[in-house]
Scaffold this motif. Structure first.
Motif, PDB file in Angstrom:
ATOM      1  N   ARG A  45       0.828  -1.210   0.000  1.00  0.00           N
ATOM      2  CA  ARG A  45       0.000   0.000   0.000  1.00  0.00           C
ATOM      3  C   ARG A  45       0.865   1.264   0.000  1.00  0.00           C
ATOM      4  NH1 ARG A  45      -2.685   3.290   3.808  1.00  0.00           N
ATOM      5  NH2 ARG A  45      -4.717   4.021   3.060  1.00  0.00           N
ATOM      6  N   TYR A  46       2.023   1.186   0.641  1.00  0.00           N
ATOM      7  CA  TYR A  46       2.923   2.341   0.732  1.00  0.00           C
ATOM      8  C   TYR A  46       3.386   2.764  -0.666  1.00  0.00           C
ATOM      9  CZ  TYR A  46       7.253   4.900   1.643  1.00  0.00           C
ATOM     10  OH  TYR A  46       8.256   5.841   1.658  1.00  0.00           O
ATOM     11  N   LEU A  47       3.858   1.811  -1.466  1.00  0.00           N
ATOM     12  CA  LEU A  47       4.305   2.147  -2.818  1.00  0.00           C
ATOM     13  C   LEU A  47       3.136   2.560  -3.704  1.00  0.00           C
ATOM     14  CD1 LEU A  47       7.059  -0.477  -3.688  1.00  0.00           C
ATOM     15  CD2 LEU A  47       7.328   1.972  -3.307  1.00  0.00           C
ATOM     16  N   LYS A  48       1.988   1.950  -3.483  1.00  0.00           N
ATOM     17  CA  LYS A  48       0.815   2.310  -4.284  1.00  0.00           C
ATOM     18  C   LYS A  48       0.445   3.774  -4.086  1.00  0.00           C
ATOM     19  CE  LYS A  48      -3.869   0.810  -5.409  1.00  0.00           C
ATOM     20  NZ  LYS A  48      -4.945  -0.183  -5.150  1.00  0.00           N
ATOM     21  N   LEU A  49       0.555   4.263  -2.858  1.00  0.00           N
ATOM     22  CA  LEU A  49       0.252   5.673  -2.574  1.00  0.00           C
ATOM     23  C   LEU A  49       1.268   6.596  -3.245  1.00  0.00           C
ATOM     24  CD1 LEU A  49      -0.770   5.453   1.206  1.00  0.00           C
ATOM     25  CD2 LEU A  49      -2.266   5.870  -0.746  1.00  0.00           C
ATOM     26  N   LEU A  50       2.548   6.192  -3.224  1.00  0.00           N
ATOM     27  CA  LEU A  50       3.577   7.019  -3.852  1.00  0.00           C
ATOM     28  C   LEU A  50       3.429   7.026  -5.372  1.00  0.00           C
ATOM     29  CD1 LEU A  50       6.799   6.163  -1.795  1.00  0.00           C
ATOM     30  CD2 LEU A  50       5.260   8.111  -1.530  1.00  0.00           C
ATOM     31  N   ILE A  51       3.123   5.872  -5.946  1.00  0.00           N
ATOM     32  CA  ILE A  51       2.978   5.778  -7.397  1.00  0.00           C
ATOM     33  C   ILE A  51       1.753   6.550  -7.881  1.00  0.00           C
ATOM     34  CG2 ILE A  51       2.517   4.141  -9.278  1.00  0.00           C
ATOM     35  CD1 ILE A  51       4.240   2.125  -7.759  1.00  0.00           C
ATOM     36  N   ALA A  52       0.766   6.731  -7.014  1.00  0.00           N
ATOM     37  CA  ALA A  52      -0.457   7.452  -7.404  1.00  0.00           C
ATOM     38  C   ALA A  52      -0.225   8.949  -7.568  1.00  0.00           C
ATOM     39  CB  ALA A  52      -1.547   7.219  -6.360  1.00  0.00           C
ATOM     40  N   ARG A  53       0.952   9.438  -7.204  1.00  0.00           N
ATOM     41  CA  ARG A  53       1.211  10.880  -7.309  1.00  0.00           C
ATOM     42  C   ARG A  53       1.191  11.337  -8.769  1.00  0.00           C
ATOM     43  NH1 ARG A  53       5.896  12.680  -2.961  1.00  0.00           N
ATOM     44  NH2 ARG A  53       4.866  11.914  -1.087  1.00  0.00           N
ATOM     45  N   ARG A  54       0.741  12.550  -8.948  1.00  0.00           N
ATOM     46  CA  ARG A  54       0.594  13.105 -10.284  1.00  0.00           C
ATOM     47  C   ARG A  54       1.915  13.164 -11.047  1.00  0.00           C
ATOM     48  NH1 ARG A  54      -2.840  18.385 -11.273  1.00  0.00           N
ATOM     49  NH2 ARG A  54      -3.814  17.396  -9.509  1.00  0.00           N
ATOM     50  N   GLU A  55       3.010  13.567 -10.369  1.00  0.00           N
ATOM     51  CA  GLU A  55       4.269  13.764 -11.080  1.00  0.00           C
ATOM     52  C   GLU A  55       4.828  12.468 -11.650  1.00  0.00           C
ATOM     53  OE1 GLU A  55       5.369  14.045  -6.585  1.00  0.00           O
ATOM     54  OE2 GLU A  55       3.669  14.517  -7.889  1.00  0.00           O
ATOM     55  N   VAL A  56       4.481  11.333 -11.035  1.00  0.00           N
ATOM     56  CA  VAL A  56       4.964  10.043 -11.531  1.00  0.00           C
ATOM     57  C   VAL A  56       4.380   9.750 -12.909  1.00  0.00           C
ATOM     58  CG1 VAL A  56       4.977   7.552 -11.130  1.00  0.00           C
ATOM     59  CG2 VAL A  56       5.330   9.120  -9.215  1.00  0.00           C
ATOM     60  N   TRP A  57       3.075   9.970 -13.070  1.00  0.00           N
ATOM     61  CA  TRP A  57       2.420   9.644 -14.337  1.00  0.00           C
ATOM     62  C   TRP A  57       2.637  10.731 -15.373  1.00  0.00           C
ATOM     63  CZ3 TRP A  57       1.364   4.806 -14.870  1.00  0.00           C
ATOM     64  CH2 TRP A  57       1.110   4.037 -13.732  1.00  0.00           C
ATOM     65  N   ILE A  58       2.859  11.968 -14.942  1.00  0.00           N
ATOM     66  CA  ILE A  58       3.217  13.023 -15.899  1.00  0.00           C
ATOM     67  C   ILE A  58       4.568  12.707 -16.533  1.00  0.00           C
ATOM     68  CG2 ILE A  58       3.905  15.442 -16.079  1.00  0.00           C
ATOM     69  CD1 ILE A  58       1.686  16.154 -14.181  1.00  0.00           C
ATOM     70  N   ALA A  59       5.490  12.152 -15.739  1.00  0.00           N
ATOM     71  CA  ALA A  59       6.793  11.743 -16.282  1.00  0.00           C
ATOM     72  C   ALA A  59       6.626  10.664 -17.345  1.00  0.00           C
ATOM     73  CB  ALA A  59       7.700  11.246 -15.150  1.00  0.00           C
TER      74      ALA A  59
END
Length: 214
Positions: A45-59
């Protein structure tokens, strides 16, 4: 007086360290591709929350070719979950079209009325039912399921250059932003910016605003 550090200070320092660790992990995630991100978010769940950040998918979106980038209006507000879905859809579409054996997700038969007609910049709206394109200097919207035009907007005094759109969250209408230039002026620095709202149910097109830039 005890020399032991105050518990609140320790908690505050631990919180600062935790944020530093989060930022460091996010920096690493910025270099991961879509498959790696989808696999990582299933680990905990910890990584899932970090991966959900906008900047990750914008990259992820920034690494795609320009023609594969999804159309997003500059003023449009989107949740972080929206960027994840946009990125996944764009990456899958790009890999499908560049593969040796592309698999169509949907088959649509379009009526262009004349064999010599050319559809410029066709875009299928998020509702997967309406397609917007420029046809013979007309901005058109086609209901691909019923094969019916719900919009044919022409301008005899201007040449369409570019358009983008913003879909209503209810899916009942769409705002279209149009940039055009006066015809017969050659290289011009005058541009006409129009915003119209198209209602799919009533098939009515309502002007929202018009701006002339010189």
């Amino acid at each position: 007086m005890s020399g032991a550090p105050d518990s609140r200070i320790l908690e505050r320092q631990a919180g600062n360290i935790s944020r530093l660790v989060d930022d460091a992990i996010v920096r690493v995630l910025l270099f991961c591709d879509t498959i790696a991100l989808l696999r990582l978010e299933q680990t905990c769940r910890y990584l899932k929350l970090l991966i959900a950040r906008r900047e990750v998918w914008i990259a992820v979106l920034h690494r795609l070719p320009r023609e594969s980038m999804p159309s997003i209006a500059p003023h449009e507000r989107r949740d972080e979950a929206d960027f994840r879905e946009l990125a996944i859809r764009a990456v899958r579409g790009y890999r499908n079209w560049t593969s040796n054996n592309p698999k169509p997700s949907r088959r649509v038969r379009l009526s262009v009325r004349e064999p010599s007609s050319v559809l410029a910049d066709p875009r299928l709206l998020p509702d997967k039912r309406h397609m917007v394109f420029i046809w013979k200097n007309k901005l058109c919207c086609l209901d691909v399921e019923q094969d019916v035009y719900v919009l044919e907007r022409g301008n005899n005094h201007a040449q369409f250059l570019f358009f983008t759109y913003s879909m209503n969250p209810t899916g009942e209408s769409v705002k279209i932003f149009i940039i055009s230039s006066p015809e017969g002026h050659g290289v011009t620095t005058t541009f006409l910016i129009e915003v119209i709202e198209l209602s799919f149910a009533s098939r009515r097109c309502t002007p929202v605003s018009t701006v002339v830039l010189n």
